[in-house]
Design a protein around this motif. Structure first.
Motif, PDB file in Angstrom:
ATOM      1  N   PRO A  77     -45.870  -5.838  -5.655  1.00 24.29           N
ATOM      2  CA  PRO A  77     -46.634  -5.125  -4.616  1.00 24.29           C
ATOM      3  C   PRO A  77     -46.154  -5.433  -3.196  1.00 24.29           C
ATOM      4  CG  PRO A  77     -47.970  -6.828  -5.636  1.00 24.29           C
ATOM      5  CD  PRO A  77     -46.714  -6.753  -6.433  1.00 24.29           C
ATOM      6  N   ILE A  78     -45.494  -6.588  -3.015  1.00 18.48           N
ATOM      7  CA  ILE A  78     -45.013  -6.911  -1.668  1.00 18.48           C
ATOM      8  C   ILE A  78     -43.932  -5.910  -1.241  1.00 18.48           C
ATOM      9  CG2 ILE A  78     -43.893  -8.685  -0.251  1.00 18.48           C
ATOM     10  CD1 ILE A  78     -46.673  -9.458  -0.992  1.00 18.48           C
ATOM     11  N   LEU A  79     -43.155  -5.443  -2.209  1.00 22.65           N
ATOM     12  CA  LEU A  79     -42.124  -4.442  -1.882  1.00 22.65           C
ATOM     13  C   LEU A  79     -42.766  -3.204  -1.276  1.00 22.65           C
ATOM     14  CD1 LEU A  79     -39.236  -3.306  -1.970  1.00 22.65           C
ATOM     15  CD2 LEU A  79     -39.721  -2.502  -4.277  1.00 22.65           C
ATOM     16  N   TYR A  80     -43.896  -2.786  -1.851  1.00 17.66           N
ATOM     17  CA  TYR A  80     -44.583  -1.626  -1.286  1.00 17.66           C
ATOM     18  C   TYR A  80     -44.880  -1.867   0.187  1.00 17.66           C
ATOM     19  CZ  TYR A  80     -47.969   1.919  -0.204  1.00 17.66           C
ATOM     20  OH  TYR A  80     -48.601   2.970   0.402  1.00 17.66           O
ATOM     21  N   GLN A  81     -45.398  -3.062   0.473  1.00 19.84           N
ATOM     22  CA  GLN A  81     -45.789  -3.327   1.860  1.00 19.84           C
ATOM     23  C   GLN A  81     -44.573  -3.325   2.782  1.00 19.84           C
ATOM     24  OE1 GLN A  81     -48.563  -6.511   2.398  1.00 19.84           O
ATOM     25  NE2 GLN A  81     -49.595  -6.098   0.464  1.00 19.84           N
ATOM     26  N   HIS A  82     -43.445  -3.861   2.307  1.00 17.60           N
ATOM     27  CA  HIS A  82     -42.239  -3.832   3.136  1.00 17.60           C
ATOM     28  C   HIS A  82     -41.844  -2.383   3.450  1.00 17.60           C
ATOM     29  CE1 HIS A  82     -41.083  -7.946   3.617  1.00 17.60           C
ATOM     30  NE2 HIS A  82     -41.124  -8.211   2.312  1.00 17.60           N
ATOM     31  N   LEU A  83     -41.783  -1.550   2.405  1.00 14.92           N
ATOM     32  CA  LEU A  83     -41.370  -0.163   2.623  1.00 14.92           C
ATOM     33  C   LEU A  83     -42.371   0.556   3.515  1.00 14.92           C
ATOM     34  CD1 LEU A  83     -40.255   0.815  -0.983  1.00 14.92           C
ATOM     35  CD2 LEU A  83     -38.791   0.288   0.952  1.00 14.92           C
ATOM     36  N   PHE A  84     -43.655   0.323   3.233  1.00 15.85           N
ATOM     37  CA  PHE A  84     -44.699   1.020   3.981  1.00 15.85           C
ATOM     38  C   PHE A  84     -44.664   0.637   5.453  1.00 15.85           C
ATOM     39  CE2 PHE A  84     -48.964   1.065   5.756  1.00 15.85           C
ATOM     40  CZ  PHE A  84     -49.326   2.371   5.548  1.00 15.85           C
ATOM     41  N   TRP A  85     -44.596  -0.650   5.743  1.00 12.28           N
ATOM     42  CA  TRP A  85     -44.670  -1.073   7.149  1.00 12.28           C
ATOM     43  C   TRP A  85     -43.373  -0.829   7.886  1.00 12.28           C
ATOM     44  CZ3 TRP A  85     -49.066  -1.104   9.258  1.00 12.28           C
ATOM     45  CH2 TRP A  85     -50.204  -1.512   8.548  1.00 12.28           C
ATOM     46  N   PHE A  86     -42.281  -0.654   7.158  1.00 19.86           N
ATOM     47  CA  PHE A  86     -41.037  -0.333   7.864  1.00 19.86           C
ATOM     48  C   PHE A  86     -41.188   0.980   8.616  1.00 19.86           C
ATOM     49  CE2 PHE A  86     -36.744   1.235   8.471  1.00 19.86           C
ATOM     50  CZ  PHE A  86     -36.125   0.107   8.962  1.00 19.86           C
ATOM     51  N   TYR A  87     -42.017   1.893   8.073  1.00 21.92           N
ATOM     52  CA  TYR A  87     -42.379   3.053   8.889  1.00 21.92           C
ATOM     53  C   TYR A  87     -43.595   2.754   9.748  1.00 21.92           C
ATOM     54  CZ  TYR A  87     -44.620   7.344  10.384  1.00 21.92           C
ATOM     55  OH  TYR A  87     -45.223   8.309  11.142  1.00 21.92           O
ATOM     56  N   SER A  88     -44.613   2.224   9.122  1.00 25.64           N
ATOM     57  CA  SER A  88     -45.931   2.281   9.756  1.00 25.64           C
ATOM     58  C   SER A  88     -46.058   1.371  10.950  1.00 25.64           C
ATOM     59  CB  SER A  88     -47.021   1.983   8.737  1.00 25.64           C
ATOM     60  OG  SER A  88     -46.968   2.976   7.742  1.00 25.64           O
ATOM     61  N   HIS A  89     -45.155   0.366  11.070  1.00 23.64           N
ATOM     62  CA  HIS A  89     -45.195  -0.310  12.364  1.00 23.64           C
ATOM     63  C   HIS A  89     -44.466   0.485  13.443  1.00 23.64           C
ATOM     64  CE1 HIS A  89     -46.491  -3.050  15.258  1.00 23.64           C
ATOM     65  NE2 HIS A  89     -45.331  -2.854  15.803  1.00 23.64           N
ATOM     66  N   PRO A  90     -43.195   0.870  13.233  1.00 21.77           N
ATOM     67  CA  PRO A  90     -42.586   1.748  14.247  1.00 21.77           C
ATOM     68  C   PRO A  90     -43.463   2.960  14.567  1.00 21.77           C
ATOM     69  CG  PRO A  90     -40.917   1.035  12.718  1.00 21.77           C
ATOM     70  CD  PRO A  90     -42.211   0.495  12.204  1.00 21.77           C
ATOM     71  N   ALA A  91     -44.270   3.381  13.582  1.00 23.02           N
ATOM     72  CA  ALA A  91     -45.134   4.539  13.813  1.00 23.02           C
ATOM     73  C   ALA A  91     -46.004   4.352  15.042  1.00 23.02           C
ATOM     74  CB  ALA A  91     -45.989   4.812  12.591  1.00 23.02           C
ATOM     75  N   VAL A  92     -46.539   3.146  15.244  1.00 18.01           N
ATOM     76  CA  VAL A  92     -47.411   3.002  16.410  1.00 18.01           C
ATOM     77  C   VAL A  92     -46.605   3.174  17.697  1.00 18.01           C
ATOM     78  CG1 VAL A  92     -49.034   1.541  15.164  1.00 18.01           C
ATOM     79  CG2 VAL A  92     -47.323   0.485  16.621  1.00 18.01           C
ATOM     80  N   TYR A  93     -45.310   2.802  17.671  1.00 17.31           N
ATOM     81  CA  TYR A  93     -44.489   3.064  18.865  1.00 17.31           C
ATOM     82  C   TYR A  93     -44.174   4.543  18.966  1.00 17.31           C
ATOM     83  CZ  TYR A  93     -44.115  -1.976  18.644  1.00 17.31           C
ATOM     84  OH  TYR A  93     -44.415  -3.303  18.585  1.00 17.31           O
ATOM     85  N   ILE A  94     -44.004   5.191  17.802  1.00 13.76           N
ATOM     86  CA  ILE A  94     -43.822   6.638  17.833  1.00 13.76           C
ATOM     87  C   ILE A  94     -45.027   7.284  18.514  1.00 13.76           C
ATOM     88  CG2 ILE A  94     -43.708   8.713  16.378  1.00 13.76           C
ATOM     89  CD1 ILE A  94     -42.179   7.010  14.326  1.00 13.76           C
ATOM     90  N   PHE A  95     -46.224   6.752  18.242  1.00 15.10           N
ATOM     91  CA  PHE A  95     -47.436   7.347  18.819  1.00 15.10           C
ATOM     92  C   PHE A  95     -47.545   7.072  20.313  1.00 15.10           C
ATOM     93  CE2 PHE A  95     -49.571   6.291  14.511  1.00 15.10           C
ATOM     94  CZ  PHE A  95     -48.827   7.286  13.904  1.00 15.10           C
ATOM     95  N   VAL A  96     -47.222   5.833  20.729  1.00 20.39           N
ATOM     96  CA  VAL A  96     -47.516   5.499  22.126  1.00 20.39           C
ATOM     97  C   VAL A  96     -46.376   5.828  23.088  1.00 20.39           C
ATOM     98  CG1 VAL A  96     -49.143   3.704  21.476  1.00 20.39           C
ATOM     99  CG2 VAL A  96     -46.803   3.069  22.030  1.00 20.39           C
ATOM    100  N   LEU A  97     -45.120   5.849  22.619  1.00 21.69           N
ATOM    101  CA  LEU A  97     -44.034   6.032  23.597  1.00 21.69           C
ATOM    102  C   LEU A  97     -44.148   7.335  24.380  1.00 21.69           C
ATOM    103  CD1 LEU A  97     -40.801   4.512  22.071  1.00 21.69           C
ATOM    104  CD2 LEU A  97     -41.895   3.932  24.214  1.00 21.69           C
ATOM    105  N   PRO A  98     -44.432   8.488  23.735  1.00 21.92           N
ATOM    106  CA  PRO A  98     -44.596   9.698  24.552  1.00 21.92           C
ATOM    107  C   PRO A  98     -45.757   9.560  25.535  1.00 21.92           C
ATOM    108  CG  PRO A  98     -44.355  10.260  22.245  1.00 21.92           C
ATOM    109  CD  PRO A  98     -44.551   8.787  22.302  1.00 21.92           C
ATOM    110  N   GLY A  99     -46.815   8.878  25.119  1.00 21.46           N
ATOM    111  CA  GLY A  99     -47.951   8.655  26.023  1.00 21.46           C
ATOM    112  C   GLY A  99     -47.530   7.831  27.227  1.00 21.46           C
ATOM    113  N   LEU A 100     -46.788   6.748  26.961  1.00 21.33           N
ATOM    114  CA  LEU A 100     -46.315   5.924  28.077  1.00 21.33           C
ATOM    115  C   LEU A 100     -45.363   6.733  28.951  1.00 21.33           C
ATOM    116  CD1 LEU A 100     -45.673   2.542  26.225  1.00 21.33           C
ATOM    117  CD2 LEU A 100     -47.795   3.456  27.138  1.00 21.33           C
TER     118      LEU A 100
END
Lengths: 619, 191
Positions: free
Chosen positions: A306-329
């Motif tokens: 299950p840790i592999l899932y978290q690695h794959l998932f967060w490899f997107y989902s953390h950059p995702a928050v920058y995807i969300f905020v960078l245009p705002g900034l």
């Protein structure tokens, strides 16, 4: 009756309604032919995929490509006439301005939907004990609140980028107008699939879809996976288009370091969205197949991890928050000089800090897993890389402060939202290092502190800037202004309501309130704080409702907008409002720096000037 | 007509440059899918590998590598105006692509001692080869359309973007297999 079918979107929905049973029937039919008992889950998955394709076929999104594949000539996208008036927003259009508004409408619909989900479970949490939601429904609503709003944010940044970027860089349209239309329209049926997961029993995992729970839960999770997968493609193709547009479509003479700063943020965001999004798509696909075919990727019972899932998932989902905020900034950096009448401080540093956030953003994902039982040697490196994000973010903050310093501030509605954005994002930012440091994170992980911190970054980095952007560019879209008075009411209700919510959540989180639970012990003494948070949450809802009223009223009966409303230097305000169909009559000519506000007689661009005879001859 | 209106329909060369950037951006994006699969393979299986028929692996790999040679020939030939050679080379590439699919899905999948539900090794093997085979399949369809339009004389020495895109896509999918083949067939020991 015939008139209804002339709306592309109606044919799309009919296409989805036809495609879904075809896909379902196909799988069910094969099962029947093989003499097996009906297994509904694969049938629903294939049905959902066929439904999305049916929508796009019904809409006509593929028809141009179909003809191109057959080697036939098709019209240039810009030769196609859109239907007049508001009708154009309900059909397939290749005009970036129409698509931008379409994105905006979808974003606002999803915003209202995701916000409503939050209000429902917020009401449940207002007192200890169970009120009116089953645990199952509570979990589904929490998960959908997250994912529907992620979709809303992706649509919102796409709305701003699509509408504004070609105008800012003096392009006639995006690089790939047909692809642009597909990127938008695939998100519409995908959103329907995402929300329809509620009808199949919902899901228990929250928006993260962690295995192995997602492998065992009800099959609503499958529609969640399919919906997000298609929304992800919308985001990937949109990002591809934006990168190509920014690299290739700038007006002649506009260097990369001379383009409006928002273009840099959108470029950085798009690089992340283009690449990282594939990993969440892959993680969801693998879980989908694990459920359908018994492939043991993530379930330890079958030898998976299950840790592999978290690695794959967060490899997107953390950059995702920058995807969300960078245009705002980027919106903050873009609009701030207009409202303080001063040059933007440190243009190159801001441009590079956006790319810096994008780069470091790829190296921090495992800080979501400090408590997940991952490899222990990964903790400290990821802690350092996480704290490193504060450097490029700090560059932006210092630039904004220096830009505002001794400026002649004009307190119009967009400026209110910019100040709100900066202060709320500051709250979100400085509450971050505590969660990024391993030793403190082990105490606050999975608590309401994280919820409070996260929502502060989202409101500061996306919600407030996007409202600023809408108030700012609304007159460009409609030719009418929104009400300043309602706008200020909107701001104060949102600001106060949000601050109370966020700080309230952080406080009870530090005191031990766990996140993602439908009920809590009355002895914890959280009844009153939860009640206050719920009331503040409703304040936020009222604020957004006022905003919708303001939008509607502004579009119908707002005060007509004349000329360069905000006295901006950027090219779109030197052209008439609403923007003409093919943007500028003549190429935008760059004659100066973009942000030299206050410098007498200086100009950034010249727009719609009669072409000099020499240039005409040369052509 | 003003200067700008004249540039509205930008030149073919200009559009070609933009289209190339779009295609390469797509490759970068798609590479992350395959990268994620490679990471999953090493994360789950480490230094073990699934038990596979080495002979079949060698044959399908050779077939795919040779197909890239003919793909490149096809692109060169259309750009030199050799339409007949282009059609022949494209057809050979197409046949080799189908042969690869038959080798992987029709042979290797059938003779393997395990199914997709047999532990992480089965899951990884079928997911990786399946995802790659899906890409080969789309490439084969792409080539079939190129062949159809090529037979009807739709491509010229100057304008053959579809051929170029199909060729680049084909090489990309081939390149992926150059990483997948050792990861599945060569690296590690059979568990």
């Amino acid at each position: 009756m015939k008139k209804i079918f002339s709306y592309d979107i109606v044919r799309g929905v009919i296409g989805q309604l036809i495609g879904t049973p075809i896909g379902f029937g196909l799988v069910a039919g094969i099962q029947a032919l093989l003499g097996r008992p009906l297994n509904a889950e694969p049938a629903y998955v294939v049905g959902a995929v066929f439904g999305v394709l049916g929508f796009l076929i019904g809409l006509g999104a593929f028809s141009d490509w179909y003809h191109m594949v057959l080697g036939e000539e098709v019209h240039e996208p810009e030769e196609i006439q859109d239907p007049p008036g508001a009708r154009r927003y309900w059909g397939l259009s290749f005009d970036h301005k129409v698509i931008g508004v379409q994105y905006g409408i979808l974003s606002m619909v999803l915003l209202a939907l995701g916000g409503t989900f939050a209000l429902i479970f917020r009401t449940e949490l207002a007192a200890s004990g169970r009120q009116f939601l089953s645990f199952q429904l509570f979990n589904s609503l929490v998960g959908l609140h997250g994912m529907v709003l992620i979709a809303s944010i992706l649509m919102g940044i796409a709305a701003i980028s699509n509408y504004v970027i070609p105008l800012l860089i003096g392009a006639r349209d995006m690089a790939f107008p047909r692809l642009n239309a597909l990127s938008f329209w695939v998100a519409v049926p995908a959103s329907l699939v995402l929300v329809s997961s509620l009808a199949l029993g919902g899901f228990e995992t929250g928006w993260t879809g962690y295995a192995p729970l997602s492998i065992r839960g009800p099959m609503g999770i499958q529609l969640f996976f399919v919906g997000v997968w298609f929304v992800g493609w919308s985001s990937i193709l949109g990002a591809l288009n934006l990168i190509a547009t920014i690299v290739r479509m700038r007006t002649p003479g506009m260097a990369m370091f001379n383009m409006p700063i928002l273009a840099w943020s959108v470029l950085a965001t798009s690089i992340m969205a283009l690449t990282a999004t594939q990993l969440i798509g892959l993680a969801f696909q693998m879980t989908l197949f694990e459920r359908l075919l018994g492939m043991s990727f993530f379930d330890p019972a079958g030898g998976g991890n299950p840790i592999l899932y978290q690695h794959l998932f967060w490899f997107y989902s953390h950059p995702a928050v920058y995807i969300f905020v960078l245009p705002g900034l980027g919106v903050i950096s873009e609009l701030l000089p207009v409202f303080v009448r001063k040059p933007l401080f440190g243009y190159r540093w801001i441009a590079m800090s956006s790319l810096g956030i994008a780069l470091v953003g790829f190296l921090v994902w495992a800080h979501h897993m400090f408590a997940a039982g991952m490899e222990e040697y990964l903790r400290v490196p990821f802690m350092y890389s996480t704290l490193l994000v504060a450097v490029p973010t700090g560059v932006k903050f210092f630039s904004w402060t220096a830009t505002m310093w001794q400026g002649k501030m004009r307190l119009q509605t967009p400026m209110y939202f910019l100040l709100g954005a900066i202060s709320v994002f500051l709250v979100g930012g400085i509450t971050g290092p505590m969660a990024g440091t391993v030793s403190t994170d082990l105490h606050i992980t999975d608590s309401y502190y994280i919820v409070g911190h996260f929502h502060a970054t989202m409101f500061g980095g996306y919600i407030f800037p996007v409202f600023a952007a809408i108030y700012y560019w609304f007159p460009k879209i409609t030719g009418r202004r929104m009400s300043e008075k309602l706008g200020k009411w909107h701001f104060w209700l949102l600001y106060i309501g949000f601050m109370v919510t966020s700080f309230g959540q952080m406080r009870i989180g530090l005191l031990g309130m766990r996140r993602r639970i439908a009920d809590y012990d009355a002895a914890l003494g959280f009844d009153l704080p939860h009640m206050i948070i719920t009331i503040a949450g409703y304040m936020v809802a009222v604020a957004v409702l006022l905003f919708f009223i303001n939008l509607y009223h502004g579009a119908r009966a707002g005060e007509p907008a004349k000329g360069n409303l905000w006295e901006s230097r950027s090219p779109e305000w030197l052209a008439p409002s609403p923007m003409p169909v093919h943007n500028y009559d003549t190429p935008v000519v760059v004659v100066g720096e973009p942000y030299d506000y206050g410098l007498e007689g200086s100009k950034y661009v010249e727009v719609n000037q009669p072409v000099a005879p020499a240039a005409q001859a040369a052509d | 007509m003003t200067a700008h209106a004249a540039t509205a329909h930008s030149s073919y060369a200009d559009k070609l440059r933009t289209a190339r950037i779009g295609l390469w951006l797509f490759f970068i994006s798609d590479a992350f899918v395959f990268g994620g699969l490679l990471v999953s393979r090493f994360y789950l299986l480490g230094s073990t590998r699934p038990e596979l028929d080495q002979f079949v692996g060698l044959i399908v790999t050779s077939v795919l590598l040779v197909s890239s040679f003919f793909m490149n020939r096809a692109e060169v030939q259309i750009s030199q105006g050799n339409r007949k050679g282009f059609v022949v080379s494209t057809a050979i590439t197409l046949i080799l692509g189908v042969a690869f699919l038959v080798g992987v899905v029709g042979v290797e999948w059938q003779i393997a001692h395990f199914g997709p539900d047999d532990g992480p090794a089965g899951a990884v093997f079928y997911m990786m080869t399946g995802m790659h085979a899906f890409h080969v399949l789309t490439g084969v369809i792409f080539l079939a359309l190129v062949l159809r339009n090529g037979l009807r004389g739709k491509y010229s020495t100057e304008k053959h973007w579809a051929v170029e895109a199909a060729a680049n896509y084909w090489h990309f999918v081939d390149l992926v297999w150059i990483f997948f083949y050792p990861a599945l067939y060569l690296i590690g020991t059979v568990a």
